[in-house]
Design a protein around this motif. Structure first.
Motif, mmCIF file in Angstrom:
data_model
loop_
_atom_site.group_PDB
_atom_site.id
_atom_site.type_symbol
_atom_site.label_atom_id
_atom_site.label_comp_id
_atom_site.label_asym_id
_atom_site.label_seq_id
_atom_site.Cartn_x
_atom_site.Cartn_y
_atom_site.Cartn_z
ATOM 1 N N ILE A 32 1.037 2.556 4.689
ATOM 2 C CA ILE A 32 2.572 2.347 5.538
ATOM 3 C C ILE A 32 3.417 2.233 4.613
ATOM 4 C CG2 ILE A 32 3.358 0.899 7.209
ATOM 5 C CD1 ILE A 32 0.668 0.471 8.365
ATOM 6 N N THR A 33 3.365 1.307 3.673
ATOM 7 C CA THR A 33 4.601 0.855 2.862
ATOM 8 C C THR A 33 5.256 1.995 1.951
ATOM 9 O OG1 THR A 33 3.817 -1.383 2.803
ATOM 10 C CG2 THR A 33 5.649 -0.804 1.149
ATOM 11 N N TYR A 34 4.157 2.615 1.178
ATOM 12 C CA TYR A 34 4.611 3.695 0.306
ATOM 13 C C TYR A 34 4.460 5.238 0.749
ATOM 14 C CZ TYR A 34 4.628 -0.469 -2.831
ATOM 15 O OH TYR A 34 4.642 -1.484 -3.325
ATOM 16 N N LEU A 35 3.582 5.471 1.879
ATOM 17 C CA LEU A 35 3.278 6.646 1.986
ATOM 18 C C LEU A 35 4.136 7.068 3.574
ATOM 19 C CD1 LEU A 35 -0.283 7.309 0.897
ATOM 20 C CD2 LEU A 35 1.806 7.938 -0.094
ATOM 21 N N GLN A 36 4.244 5.908 4.302
ATOM 22 C CA GLN A 36 4.877 6.194 5.742
ATOM 23 C C GLN A 36 4.087 7.022 6.494
ATOM 24 O OE1 GLN A 36 7.786 4.429 6.085
ATOM 25 N NE2 GLN A 36 7.753 3.848 3.842
ATOM 26 N N SER A 151 -1.415 -10.475 -6.512
ATOM 27 C CA SER A 151 -0.097 -9.860 -6.010
ATOM 28 C C SER A 151 1.136 -10.722 -6.289
ATOM 29 C CB SER A 151 -0.182 -9.410 -4.567
ATOM 30 O OG SER A 151 -0.091 -10.832 -3.922
ATOM 31 N N ILE A 152 1.018 -12.224 -6.231
ATOM 32 C CA ILE A 152 1.998 -13.218 -6.460
ATOM 33 C C ILE A 152 2.160 -13.105 -7.826
ATOM 34 C CG2 ILE A 152 2.761 -15.496 -6.410
ATOM 35 C CD1 ILE A 152 0.815 -15.578 -4.025
ATOM 36 N N SER A 157 3.677 -8.909 -4.537
ATOM 37 C CA SER A 157 3.457 -9.377 -3.057
ATOM 38 C C SER A 157 4.599 -9.018 -1.994
ATOM 39 C CB SER A 157 3.179 -10.819 -3.020
ATOM 40 O OG SER A 157 2.930 -11.431 -1.892
ATOM 41 N N SER A 158 4.307 -8.754 -1.039
ATOM 42 C CA SER A 158 5.096 -8.698 0.307
ATOM 43 C C SER A 158 5.452 -9.965 0.733
ATOM 44 C CB SER A 158 4.729 -7.816 1.262
ATOM 45 O OG SER A 158 3.590 -8.193 1.769
ATOM 46 N N ASN A 159 6.646 -10.292 1.364
ATOM 47 C CA ASN A 159 6.904 -11.635 2.054
ATOM 48 C C ASN A 159 6.434 -11.598 3.369
ATOM 49 O OD1 ASN A 159 8.198 -12.584 -0.466
ATOM 50 N ND2 ASN A 159 10.057 -11.392 0.108
ATOM 51 N N THR A 160 6.096 -12.922 3.845
ATOM 52 C CA THR A 160 5.580 -13.302 5.220
ATOM 53 C C THR A 160 6.870 -12.856 6.269
ATOM 54 O OG1 THR A 160 3.741 -14.891 4.192
ATOM 55 C CG2 THR A 160 4.340 -14.764 6.733
ATOM 56 N N TYR A 161 7.951 -13.632 5.685
ATOM 57 C CA TYR A 161 9.226 -13.511 6.565
ATOM 58 C C TYR A 161 10.277 -12.849 5.711
ATOM 59 C CZ TYR A 161 6.530 -17.513 8.615
ATOM 60 O OH TYR A 161 5.753 -18.328 9.451
ATOM 61 N N PHE A 168 4.002 -15.687 1.414
ATOM 62 C CA PHE A 168 3.507 -14.562 0.732
ATOM 63 C C PHE A 168 2.369 -13.985 1.474
ATOM 64 C CE2 PHE A 168 4.852 -17.355 -2.684
ATOM 65 C CZ PHE A 168 5.895 -16.605 -3.156
ATOM 66 N N THR A 169 2.263 -12.552 1.555
ATOM 67 C CA THR A 169 0.971 -11.832 2.482
ATOM 68 C C THR A 169 0.536 -10.932 1.618
ATOM 69 O OG1 THR A 169 2.604 -10.316 3.078
ATOM 70 C CG2 THR A 169 2.074 -11.987 4.707
ATOM 71 N N GLY A 170 0.834 -10.971 0.217
ATOM 72 C CA GLY A 170 0.033 -10.066 -0.982
ATOM 73 C C GLY A 170 -0.003 -8.737 -0.724
ATOM 74 N N TRP A 171 -0.828 -8.034 -0.638
ATOM 75 C CA TRP A 171 -0.805 -6.516 -0.328
ATOM 76 C C TRP A 171 -1.435 -6.364 1.194
ATOM 77 C CZ3 TRP A 171 -4.034 -6.459 -5.478
ATOM 78 C CH2 TRP A 171 -2.724 -6.560 -6.471
#
Length: 460
Positions: A32-36, A151-152, A157-161, A168-171
């Motif tokens: 979802i993040t990189y390939l949409q 990831s952290i 890592s992606s952020n929770t908010y 952090f929500t990691g990957w």
């Protein structure tokens, strides 16, 4: 064909599938993040496994409840099918892919619950099945924790908010789903740690449990933090009580004494490190926001003409649903509830029985309430909703029967932890959503539910 399917060890497939859950979630995140991509490998594999599970239910077992389960699933699929066709021809806007995807997600939990329950058919091997499921969940959560830490450390890592709060929500793509997974699975890891701890050297089995507790603090949500805290405190209390009860039984006394000490140390560790984590900072921030909202409701505001007009419009709505405090506590879910509730009230009788489909009568951007029980009720109506929650009613009926008929064996730490897992899952489903129609979460809730039923059916 069906005979060869019956001979296949379905329980091994279930164990492998559970272990693969975090890997599927990570692949979904990157897709979802990189390939949409809208259709990810996670969705495809989960749908494929649900299909295999349906074949197992109908053709792959000889359980004594098979007939009742197949009748139930037929009724459920017919009701969901009627709902889908009804809304296909009556809704002014119908996003076909979104509607189909939501239907698949909604039937996922009942299907997996039935498949896993029917897996417990050979009485001599049920204990092994139980350990296999708990072991699989433990491995999956270890992968989840290690991926979050990695990831952290690597700053990927992606952020929770996306705003002021930390976490952090990691990957993993959705913070809400990750929080729900941690909440439901932590008591299951606790049970597995207790079962595997035969001596002090077996402390190694508690490492995944500790890792997952730390994850809850790093995610930063109220759900994950409070779920872990509640589980640990209740576990400490019950293991201490059982230690006292079994003081005259040397073997059982030693087991519960060891478990109590480890649980108490885990509780102390969790509380001590809390103040330096995102969860604590977010909780204190929420407390301040709620306090400000309460003061704002009491204080006489200085209103402009536009504010007066807005208040007059809001007075036509339910004042409880418009409460600023409720908006904070439910993250504005009450606003979405009111919109879909209005659609449902003004719908036809057919829609009241079979629902409004995905997200109600939307025009442009469909939006769920994100409170599972309300979403399922409005989407599938009275009939569909009642059929969807049959597994939950079975769990509660089994629990009450066990409590009444064998009260001495009911209040054991293991049963209590299974109940906590289910209770947290349903609590998160009610208030925060993303459980009953989230396959990544509902698979774990199905495991906890079946294990509690299995324990309830065992002799003292």
């Amino acid at each position: 064909m069906f005979q060869s399917f019956k001979s296949y060890p379905f329980h091994r497939l279930v164990k492998l599938f559970i272990v693969l859950q975090p890997i599927l979630d990570i692949l979904t995140y990157f897709s979802i993040t990189y390939l949409q991509l809208n259709v990810t490998i996670g969705i495809l594999i989960r749908v494929l496994f649900m299909t295999v599970s349906i074949f197992y239910i109908f053709f792959g077992n000889e359980h004594r409840y098979k007939k009742m389960v197949t009748i139930y699933l037929f009724a459920l699929f017919i009701a969901i099918g009627i709902s889908f066709i009804l809304n296909l021809f009556t809704k002014p806007y119908f996003h076909f892919f979104s509607e189909v995807q939501y239907v698949v997600k909604a039937v996922y939990f009942p299907t997996m619950f039935c498949a896993i329950m029917l897996m417990f058919s050979e009485q001599s091997k049920n204990t092994d099945r139980k350990k296999e499921l708990l072991s699989a969940v433990t491995i999956a959560m270890t992968i989840t924790a290690l991926s979050l830490f990695t990831s952290i450390i690597t700053n990927t890592s992606s952020n929770t908010y996306t705003y002021v709060k930390l976490g952090f929500t990691g990957w993993f793509f959705a913070g809400n789903e990750l929080s729900a997974i941690v909440a439901v699975c932590f008591p299951l890891l606790f049970v597995y740690s207790i079962i595997q701890t035969k001596a002090w050297k077996d402390f190694i089995y508690w490492i995944p449990t500790i890792f997952l507790a730390v994850c809850a603090l790093l995610i930063g949500t109220k759900v994950s933090y409070l779920a872990i805290l509640a589980t640990i405190i209740i576990a400490v209390i019950f293991t201490f009580v059982y230690w006292l009860i079994n003081l005259k039984n040397e073997k059982r006394r030693t087991i519960y004494q060891r478990t109590f000490i480890i649980s108490l140390c885990l509780a102390i560790f969790y509380i001590v490190i809390t103040p330096i984590t995102p969860a604590y900072l977010n909780l204190t921030g929420d407390y301040q926001t709620i306090n400000d909202a309460l003061q704002a409701e009491v204080k006489e505001p200085d209103l402009s003409n536009e504010d007066v007009i807005q208040i007059e419009n809001d007075q036509e709505k339910d004042p409880f649903l418009q409460s600023p405090l409720l908006k904070i506590l439910l993250s504005s879910r009450n606003v979405y509830f009111e919109q879909v509730y209005t659609d449902y009230v003004h719908s036809s009788m057919w829609h009241k029985f079979f629902g409004l489909g995905y997200a109600g009568i939307y025009e442009h951007s469909p939006k769920l309430v994100e409170m599972d029980f309300f979403d399922l009720f409005f989407s599938f109506g009275i009939i569909g909703f009642l059929l969807l929650i049959v597994p939950i009613m079975i769990v509660f009926a089994s629990m009450i029967k066990h409590m009444v008929t064998r009260v001495k064996t009911f209040f054991q730490p293991e049963n209590i932890l299974f109940i906590i897992s289910i209770g947290l899952g349903l609590g998160v489903a009610f208030f925060a959503g993303h459980v009953l129609y989230a396959p990544a979460v509902s698979i774990y809730l199905a495991v906890a539910s079946v294990l509690l039923i299995y324990n309830s059916q065992q002799k003292q």
